[in-house]
Design a protein around this motif. Sequence first.
Motif, PDB file in Angstrom:
ATOM      1  N   HIS A  54      11.886 -23.250   8.392  1.00  0.00           N
ATOM      2  CA  HIS A  54      12.460 -22.951   9.703  1.00  0.00           C
ATOM      3  C   HIS A  54      13.579 -23.912  10.086  1.00  0.00           C
ATOM      4  N   THR A  55      13.984 -24.766   9.160  1.00  0.00           N
ATOM      5  CA  THR A  55      15.140 -25.624   9.361  1.00  0.00           C
ATOM      6  C   THR A  55      16.340 -24.897   8.755  1.00  0.00           C
ATOM      7  N   PRO A  56      17.348 -24.606   9.550  1.00  0.00           N
ATOM      8  CA  PRO A  56      18.486 -23.837   9.039  1.00  0.00           C
ATOM      9  C   PRO A  56      19.219 -24.541   7.897  1.00  0.00           C
ATOM     10  N   VAL A  79       6.863 -20.830  -2.402  1.00  0.00           N
ATOM     11  CA  VAL A  79       6.567 -19.906  -1.299  1.00  0.00           C
ATOM     12  C   VAL A  79       6.585 -18.456  -1.775  1.00  0.00           C
ATOM     13  N   ILE A  80       7.477 -18.125  -2.680  1.00  0.00           N
ATOM     14  CA  ILE A  80       7.596 -16.721  -3.102  1.00  0.00           C
ATOM     15  C   ILE A  80       6.612 -16.351  -4.207  1.00  0.00           C
ATOM     16  N   GLN A  81       5.821 -17.307  -4.671  1.00  0.00           N
ATOM     17  CA  GLN A  81       4.811 -16.975  -5.676  1.00  0.00           C
ATOM     18  C   GLN A  81       3.730 -16.096  -5.038  1.00  0.00           C
ATOM     19  N   PRO A  82       3.405 -14.986  -5.686  1.00  0.00           N
ATOM     20  CA  PRO A  82       2.412 -14.064  -5.110  1.00  0.00           C
ATOM     21  C   PRO A  82       1.085 -14.726  -4.750  1.00  0.00           C
ATOM     22  N   ARG A  83       0.657 -15.714  -5.512  1.00  0.00           N
ATOM     23  CA  ARG A  83      -0.645 -16.343  -5.232  1.00  0.00           C
ATOM     24  C   ARG A  83      -0.675 -17.068  -3.889  1.00  0.00           C
ATOM     25  N   PHE A  84       0.496 -17.449  -3.374  1.00  0.00           N
ATOM     26  CA  PHE A  84       0.552 -18.163  -2.094  1.00  0.00           C
ATOM     27  C   PHE A  84       1.029 -17.286  -0.940  1.00  0.00           C
ATOM     28  N   SER A  85       1.303 -16.025  -1.189  1.00  0.00           N
ATOM     29  CA  SER A  85       1.936 -15.169  -0.187  1.00  0.00           C
ATOM     30  C   SER A  85       1.132 -15.045   1.110  1.00  0.00           C
ATOM     31  N   LEU A  87      -0.286 -17.217   2.745  1.00  0.00           N
ATOM     32  CA  LEU A  87      -0.116 -18.401   3.579  1.00  0.00           C
ATOM     33  C   LEU A  87       1.138 -18.323   4.455  1.00  0.00           C
ATOM     34  N   PHE A  88       2.019 -17.357   4.151  1.00  0.00           N
ATOM     35  CA  PHE A  88       3.314 -17.295   4.814  1.00  0.00           C
ATOM     36  C   PHE A  88       3.559 -15.923   5.424  1.00  0.00           C
ATOM     37  N   THR A  89       4.394 -15.912   6.450  1.00  0.00           N
ATOM     38  CA  THR A  89       4.799 -14.648   7.055  1.00  0.00           C
ATOM     39  C   THR A  89       5.845 -13.981   6.159  1.00  0.00           C
ATOM     40  N   GLU A  90       6.048 -12.705   6.380  1.00  0.00           N
ATOM     41  CA  GLU A  90       7.098 -11.988   5.630  1.00  0.00           C
ATOM     42  C   GLU A  90       8.455 -12.637   5.881  1.00  0.00           C
ATOM     43  N   GLU A  91       8.694 -13.071   7.115  1.00  0.00           N
ATOM     44  CA  GLU A  91       9.964 -13.727   7.453  1.00  0.00           C
ATOM     45  C   GLU A  91      10.142 -15.016   6.644  1.00  0.00           C
ATOM     46  N   GLU A  92       9.085 -15.815   6.542  1.00  0.00           N
ATOM     47  CA  GLU A  92       9.181 -17.067   5.791  1.00  0.00           C
ATOM     48  C   GLU A  92       9.436 -16.808   4.309  1.00  0.00           C
ATOM     49  N   ILE A  93       8.771 -15.816   3.761  1.00  0.00           N
ATOM     50  CA  ILE A  93       8.987 -15.462   2.357  1.00  0.00           C
ATOM     51  C   ILE A  93      10.423 -14.990   2.152  1.00  0.00           C
ATOM     52  N   GLN A  94      10.936 -14.224   3.098  1.00  0.00           N
ATOM     53  CA  GLN A  94      12.311 -13.737   2.986  1.00  0.00           C
ATOM     54  C   GLN A  94      13.321 -14.875   3.085  1.00  0.00           C
ATOM     55  N   ILE A  95      13.069 -15.844   3.952  1.00  0.00           N
ATOM     56  CA  ILE A  95      13.942 -17.018   4.058  1.00  0.00           C
ATOM     57  C   ILE A  95      14.007 -17.726   2.707  1.00  0.00           C
ATOM     58  N   LYS A  97      13.326 -16.501  -0.294  1.00  0.00           N
ATOM     59  CA  LYS A  97      14.026 -15.642  -1.265  1.00  0.00           C
ATOM     60  C   LYS A  97      15.535 -15.693  -1.055  1.00  0.00           C
ATOM     61  N   ASN A  98      15.964 -15.618   0.187  1.00  0.00           N
ATOM     62  CA  ASN A  98      17.399 -15.634   0.481  1.00  0.00           C
ATOM     63  C   ASN A  98      18.060 -16.922   0.009  1.00  0.00           C
ATOM     64  N   ARG A  99      17.427 -18.056   0.270  1.00  0.00           N
ATOM     65  CA  ARG A  99      17.999 -19.333  -0.170  1.00  0.00           C
ATOM     66  C   ARG A  99      18.128 -19.361  -1.691  1.00  0.00           C
ATOM     67  N   LEU A 100      17.083 -18.947  -2.360  1.00  0.00           N
ATOM     68  CA  LEU A 100      17.095 -18.966  -3.822  1.00  0.00           C
ATOM     69  C   LEU A 100      18.144 -18.003  -4.378  1.00  0.00           C
ATOM     70  N   GLN A 101      18.214 -16.798  -3.823  1.00  0.00           N
ATOM     71  CA  GLN A 101      19.168 -15.801  -4.306  1.00  0.00           C
ATOM     72  C   GLN A 101      20.610 -16.252  -4.093  1.00  0.00           C
ATOM     73  N   LYS A 102      20.883 -16.919  -2.984  1.00  0.00           N
ATOM     74  CA  LYS A 102      22.231 -17.409  -2.707  1.00  0.00           C
ATOM     75  C   LYS A 102      22.701 -18.406  -3.762  1.00  0.00           C
ATOM     76  N   CYS A 103      21.762 -19.030  -4.437  1.00  0.00           N
ATOM     77  CA  CYS A 103      22.097 -20.020  -5.475  1.00  0.00           C
ATOM     78  C   CYS A 103      21.893 -19.463  -6.879  1.00  0.00           C
ATOM     79  N   GLY A 104      21.709 -18.159  -6.973  1.00  0.00           N
ATOM     80  CA  GLY A 104      21.639 -17.520  -8.278  1.00  0.00           C
ATOM     81  C   GLY A 104      20.279 -17.467  -8.932  1.00  0.00           C
TER      82      GLY A 104
END
Length: 110
Positions: A54-56, A79-85, A87-95, A97-104
């Motif tokens: 939640h830190t931009p 966070v995006i590992q299915p075994r831990f899903s 523990l997190f909201t869909e929004e947190e998982i998407q955050i 994923k987005n950070r990781l995807q932006k870096c390839g």
Amino acid sequence: MPNGHNLRELENQFHKTMLGVYVSALRECGYNATRFLQMVGNHGGLQAAKILLHTPGFQYGFTELWQCGCLRLTMEALVIQPRFSVLFTEEEIQIAKNRLQKCGYDVTCL
């Protein structure tokens, strides 16, 4: 959904895995993530991950691991590992994923 006991055990596993991120980053990249380690120690792994999610923007440690070619060692990759899903909201998982995807990072490679 896991019951309370199983959820606490999963949180403990996540915490231990977050501590493992510190060890792996130091061993594989020479990155001594002392602030990350302190945050995990003070808040626990799960709460530390939620604070970081939640830190931009990109945190220093994420950038260091990206430059080292080790995005798989980031908190976001955990966070995006299915075994831990659960523990997190869909929004947190998407955050994460987005950070990781932006870096390839291929978020489908789990």
